[in-house]
Design an enzyme around this catalytic site. Sequence first.
Site, mmCIF file in Angstrom:
data_model
loop_
_atom_site.group_PDB
_atom_site.id
_atom_site.type_symbol
_atom_site.label_atom_id
_atom_site.label_comp_id
_atom_site.label_asym_id
_atom_site.label_seq_id
_atom_site.Cartn_x
_atom_site.Cartn_y
_atom_site.Cartn_z
ATOM 1 N N ASP A 154 0.831 -1.199 0.000
ATOM 2 C CA ASP A 154 0.000 0.000 0.000
ATOM 3 C C ASP A 154 0.870 1.255 0.000
ATOM 4 O O ASP A 154 1.841 1.350 0.775
ATOM 5 C CB ASP A 154 -0.858 -0.041 1.281
ATOM 6 C CG ASP A 154 -1.846 1.091 1.367
ATOM 7 O OD1 ASP A 154 -2.746 1.133 0.522
ATOM 8 O OD2 ASP A 154 -1.719 1.929 2.268
ATOM 9 N N GLU A 208 1.317 -0.535 -5.044
ATOM 10 C CA GLU A 208 0.504 0.649 -5.344
ATOM 11 C C GLU A 208 1.482 1.790 -5.608
ATOM 12 O O GLU A 208 1.895 2.503 -4.706
ATOM 13 C CB GLU A 208 -0.437 1.000 -4.185
ATOM 14 C CG GLU A 208 -1.442 2.048 -4.634
ATOM 15 C CD GLU A 208 -2.166 2.753 -3.486
ATOM 16 O OE1 GLU A 208 -3.216 3.341 -3.740
ATOM 17 O OE2 GLU A 208 -1.661 2.738 -2.361
#
Length: 600
Positions: A240, A304
Amino acid sequence: MMRLISKIKLINPCLVAFLASVFLAGGSAQATELLHEGITEPKTPWWQHAVFYEIYPRSFKDTNGDGIGDINGITSKLDYLKELGVDAIWITPCFPSPQVDFGYDISDYCAIAPEYGTMADFDNLLAEAKKRNIRILMDFVVNHTSDKHPWFEESRSSRDNPKRDWYIWRDGKNGGPPNNWQSLFGRSAWKLDAKTNQYYYHFFYAEQPDVNWRNPQLKEAMLDVDRFWLKKGVSGFRLDAVGCLFEDPELHDNPVLAGTNNFGDPNTEFKYNDHYPEVHDVMRDLRTVLDTFPGADNAVLVGETSGPDVKSISEMYGKTLDEIQLPMNFHFAYLNMRSAPEFRRLIKEWNANPAGGWPLYFFSNHDQIRHYVRYGDGKNNDAIAKLMAAMLLTVRGTPLLYYGEEIGMENNDPKRVEDVYDPIGKIGWPKEKGRDGERTPMQWTGGQYAGFSTSKPWLTSADSFKTHNVETETKDKDSLLNFYKTLIKLRGHEPFKNGDCKFVDANDPNILSYVRPAYGHSQDCLVTLNFSDKPVEFTPLLTGQAITFPHGEENVPLSKLVVQPLVPADASCSKAIYRGGDTLHMPPFGVFIAEIKRSN
Ligand code: GLC
Ligand code: CA
């Protein structure tokens, strides 16, 4: 997390009411088996040809009737995922969390959130997935924890606590925060903590304090999280928000730009708190954990990874491909136009990425308006969704799907601010409605609560669930769901798995057309996609460079080849599109996929 707000700009907005779906090559019949089935092809890592599928656990399937999805719900749908052709699922955070950011604020990295189930449920999910050859990736939130994580509670307890330096604490300046850095989610990125009278840094919500990766103990504790899940048997992680792991230690102010953002704050450039080079050291360390963990079978990192251009994203592969195997290409996902030239440019650019890394493509996720709505024109949405799926699933690269895209799920954005759950929607209303709209329950049936739960779900599905649901679409041979299945079967074969991708469309403004040249023992395959809402006559430019035969010949016309349509295998549509000769008669949003070979 970047978010797409603006409305799609159609390259060709002309409203020709053509019955696109009638002509669209979207039949459900099985993809024709490619020739030479069974011959061993060159070995490439599993993630290079896997179909990945993102699951937002809160919204996938509820099995205990509390209106929110759970781990057992995922397990109960593994057969569905297998049938669809999914090889790996990425589960967004399912760990204990105060749920301020719906799981992205983690208070314990090595447990399962009670509202989603137990560790025993998770172990069962892993075991059942393994039986079906489905791998599981965890979401690893590396930039921040919850402010309720014991690490932070210790850290904030006193200035000399041993974990103080696990987070980013600074003194204020001139009676305010240490500098002008803003949170991506609005307002200052610093929060004063009264207990010790210092500010802590949070790139996202104040309930998500950033950890300090420069602290060796913090780093080791984070790597241990990886080891914990690898030991359980997961096949990797989606990392993330990796771009923002490091900040300028000198805390220079970010440049202020003109205008204000959706939260009403001045626009600023994230110059001193994003994309610090030290992030590469961490990525290499994470990768080493994966590569050396006993029993980890080619585990993968999906990142990401946002960045201003392809070059900057591709740096995340690592100079010697020793960092993230599959950085996400947000430029492709966020292209807000249904434009053949723009997609051609992006695919070419990513294929030629300086690192030589393997592409990963996706359109939708839990932070972004669903692409069914973004690309749809309101009239031909199913046909357009098929067109987009055909590109995603036949281009060179690994596809990542978002739950429900295969049935054409729409956004269902909140209509009133009182109904918003996602805090950015509360701060930013009405310009920013938050991300609830793309996180609605999976639509399993046309019945009550879309078959997601027996009680009122935490979010409500769009009304289109009555027609766009798994049960109905499974039965309809022309459905979007069956089209996805057909394409996924097709891409399980060469040359779609590993082959190259050569454009043969002479930069046509409406048509994207490429050859996947023979790879291993396969034949050349031609993909032609009509991005416009008008019929187009198209002649592919099959040059000697683009196709693997006949060797040396320039410009081989279709009429000299045997053209065998692969999708659909039954073919009234294919027959309408290819009637012999050198030209394809592409209907609006039409898809044509065929094997092309020399006649004997
Ligand atoms: C990522 C997630 C997003 C989350 C943010 C903060 O961008 O995808 O949902 O809000 O990180 O963790
Ligand atoms: Ca539940």
